[in-house]
Scaffold this motif. Structure first.
Motif, short mmCIF file in Angstrom:
data_model
loop_
_atom_site.label_atom_id
_atom_site.label_comp_id
_atom_site.label_asym_id
_atom_site.label_seq_id
_atom_site.Cartn_x
_atom_site.Cartn_y
_atom_site.Cartn_z
N LEU A 1 0.84 -1.21 0.00
CA LEU A 1 0.00 0.00 0.00
C LEU A 1 0.87 1.26 0.00
O LEU A 1 0.64 2.18 -0.79
CB LEU A 1 -0.92 0.02 1.22
CG LEU A 1 -1.65 1.36 1.45
CD1 LEU A 1 -2.59 1.66 0.29
CD2 LEU A 1 -2.41 1.35 2.76
N TYR B 1 -7.97 1.92 -6.71
CA TYR B 1 -7.35 1.00 -5.75
C TYR B 1 -7.47 1.55 -4.33
O TYR B 1 -7.83 0.85 -3.40
CB TYR B 1 -5.89 0.81 -6.16
CG TYR B 1 -4.99 0.09 -5.18
CD1 TYR B 1 -4.81 -1.29 -5.27
CD2 TYR B 1 -4.28 0.80 -4.22
CE1 TYR B 1 -3.95 -1.94 -4.39
CE2 TYR B 1 -3.42 0.15 -3.34
CZ TYR B 1 -3.26 -1.22 -3.43
OH TYR B 1 -2.42 -1.86 -2.57
N ARG C 1 -9.73 -0.01 -1.30
CA ARG C 1 -9.15 -0.35 0.01
C ARG C 1 -9.97 0.25 1.14
O ARG C 1 -10.28 -0.40 2.13
CB ARG C 1 -7.72 0.17 0.11
CG ARG C 1 -6.69 -0.66 -0.58
CD ARG C 1 -5.32 -0.24 -0.11
NE ARG C 1 -5.08 -0.71 1.24
CZ ARG C 1 -4.37 -1.80 1.51
NH1 ARG C 1 -3.82 -2.50 0.55
NH2 ARG C 1 -4.20 -2.18 2.76
N ARG D 1 -9.44 -7.08 2.74
CA ARG D 1 -8.93 -5.88 2.09
C ARG D 1 -7.55 -6.14 1.48
O ARG D 1 -7.28 -5.81 0.34
CB ARG D 1 -8.83 -4.73 3.11
CG ARG D 1 -8.25 -3.45 2.53
CD ARG D 1 -8.32 -2.33 3.54
NE ARG D 1 -7.56 -2.62 4.75
CZ ARG D 1 -7.92 -2.27 5.97
NH1 ARG D 1 -9.04 -1.61 6.17
NH2 ARG D 1 -7.18 -2.56 7.01
N SER E 1 -6.93 -6.21 -2.52
CA SER E 1 -6.08 -5.16 -3.09
C SER E 1 -4.81 -5.74 -3.69
O SER E 1 -4.27 -5.19 -4.65
CB SER E 1 -5.77 -4.06 -2.07
OG SER E 1 -5.36 -4.61 -0.86
N TYR F 1 -6.04 -6.94 -7.08
CA TYR F 1 -6.32 -5.76 -7.91
C TYR F 1 -5.01 -5.11 -8.34
O TYR F 1 -4.88 -4.68 -9.49
CB TYR F 1 -7.17 -4.77 -7.11
CG TYR F 1 -7.57 -3.54 -7.90
CD1 TYR F 1 -8.80 -3.46 -8.53
CD2 TYR F 1 -6.71 -2.45 -8.02
CE1 TYR F 1 -9.16 -2.35 -9.26
CE2 TYR F 1 -7.05 -1.34 -8.75
CZ TYR F 1 -8.28 -1.29 -9.37
OH TYR F 1 -8.62 -0.19 -10.09
#
Lengths: 211, 155
Positions: free
Chosen positions: A63, A111, A115, A124, A128, A131
């Motif tokens: 992230l 994205y 999230r 999550r 993600s 994705y």
């Protein structure tokens, strides 16, 4: 790393050859995209690692890297628009590279929204990560592959029959000497920023767990 | 910084049709240095070279006696003034049996002003500014998050 980055910066500035005009944006605008690409690649690697080992730290790193890559992409778009305004005489063209970049940025914004909309941490992270892989493939196709295809008109150097970096007869090696370290420097800065972001997230999660 | 007043004055003055410059040698049509207030360099574009030539100092000369011309003859020169402003000079020559007229136009090229002057280096400055502003913005965003963490741990 904290030592390496300022050194890369200082070195970068001192070796910049005096090239005229906006070609200097090569060291700023173009490096943003290269660094973004590397950061997103690292993000996907972390995403895949999460899917394999289910270690939440991997998700947090993924992230943080995507966040910084998005920042770089945003800078790339805005600086590109400024550059285009004074070279191509318009902020935006139908250039496939521009629209591809815009779609990629939107995909990564999606994205972030995705999230934020999943409350369950494990789900999550999984969604993600998956994705992220798709978004990365999309990015490669739209930014790297499509604009280079034949019969695609592009104003960008090296595409649509335009002379690229490698075709500059003068100073091309001098420019490489600045360009590649600049990519490296911005990538390292990106990793550093992502690392800061990751540490904050990580502290947030672990301190939550304690309470 | 280019002298804006000078440029404006020039454009107004020389857009009018002018007779052959008095006081210059008979075969001198236009002196770019006089016209543009000093030039650093120039580049000849379209030129009816059977009639015109330009010497190294930027003086446009006609070749010998000019017969009565059926059409206006033209020469286009792009020059850079000593102040760094790019100027498009369009020169036309009409010749009748009675008199000859030199029409001179000097247009400051828009491309070389504002962000486009100084080799467009200001574009790069703007780009670098955006880049650093964005990175600083991100750092501020991180700082806010850290402050929130600090508050939490203080409680």
């Amino acid at each position: 790393m904290i030592w390496v980055i300022p050194m890369a910066f200082l070195g970068e500035v001192s070796v910049q050859p005096i090239l005229h005009e906006t070609i200097r944006n090569l060291y700023w605008h173009v490096t943003m995209w290269f660094a973004m690409f590397i950061l997103l690649l690292a993000s996907v690697v972390h995403g895949i690692a999460y899917l394999r080992h289910n270690n939440p730290i991997r998700d947090e790193k993924s992230l943080a890297l995507t966040q910084v890559a998005l920042l770089y992409g945003g800078i790339g778009i805005v600086t590109g628009m400024i550059w285009a305004r004074f070279t191509w005489d318009t902020f935006w063209t139908k250039d496939p590279q521009l629209n591809g970049a815009a779609i990629t940025i939107l995909a990564y914004l999606a994205y972030m929204v995705l999230r934020a909309s999943i409350p369950d941490a494990r789900k999550r992270a999984e969604i993600s990560a998956v994705y992220g892989i798709f978004a990365f493939v999309l990015m490669v196709v739209l930014i790297v592959v499509l604009p280079r295809m034949q019969d695609v008109d592009s104003l960008h150097p090296g595409k649509g029959g335009n002379p690229g970096f490698g075709n500059y007869k003068d100073l091309k090696n001098d420019m490489r000497l600045v360009f590649y370290p600049a990519i490296l420097a911005w990538t390292l800065v990106g990793f550093w920023l992502a690392n800061l972001s990751f540490r904050i997230q990580h502290l947030n999660r672990t301190s939550h767990a304690q309470h | 910084m280019p002298n804006i007043n000078l440029v404006r004055l020039l454009t107004i003055l020389v857009c009018l049709p002018l007779p052959v410059f008095a006081g210059l040698p008979t075969d001198t049509l236009v002196d770019l240095n006089r016209l543009n207030g000093g030039i650093r360099s120039f580049q000849v574009g379209t030129c009816d070279s059977t009639l015109f030539y330009v010497d190294g100092k930027g003086v446009v000369l006609s070749k010998g006696n000019i017969p009565a011309l059926a059409r206006p003859y033209r020469i286009d020169i792009k020059s850079q003034t000593t102040e760094g402003v790019y100027v498009d000079n369009h020169i036309e020559l009409w010749q009748t049996e009675q008199n000859r007229t030199v029409y001179v136009e000097a247009n400051v090229i828009e491309m070389a002003t504002g962000m486009r002057k100084d080799g467009k280096i200001w574009v790069v400055i703007a780009v670098v500014f955006v880049l650093f502003a964005a990175v600083l913005g991100y750092l501020l965003f991180l700082q806010k998050k850290i402050a929130a963490l600090e508050n939490k741990s203080a409680q």
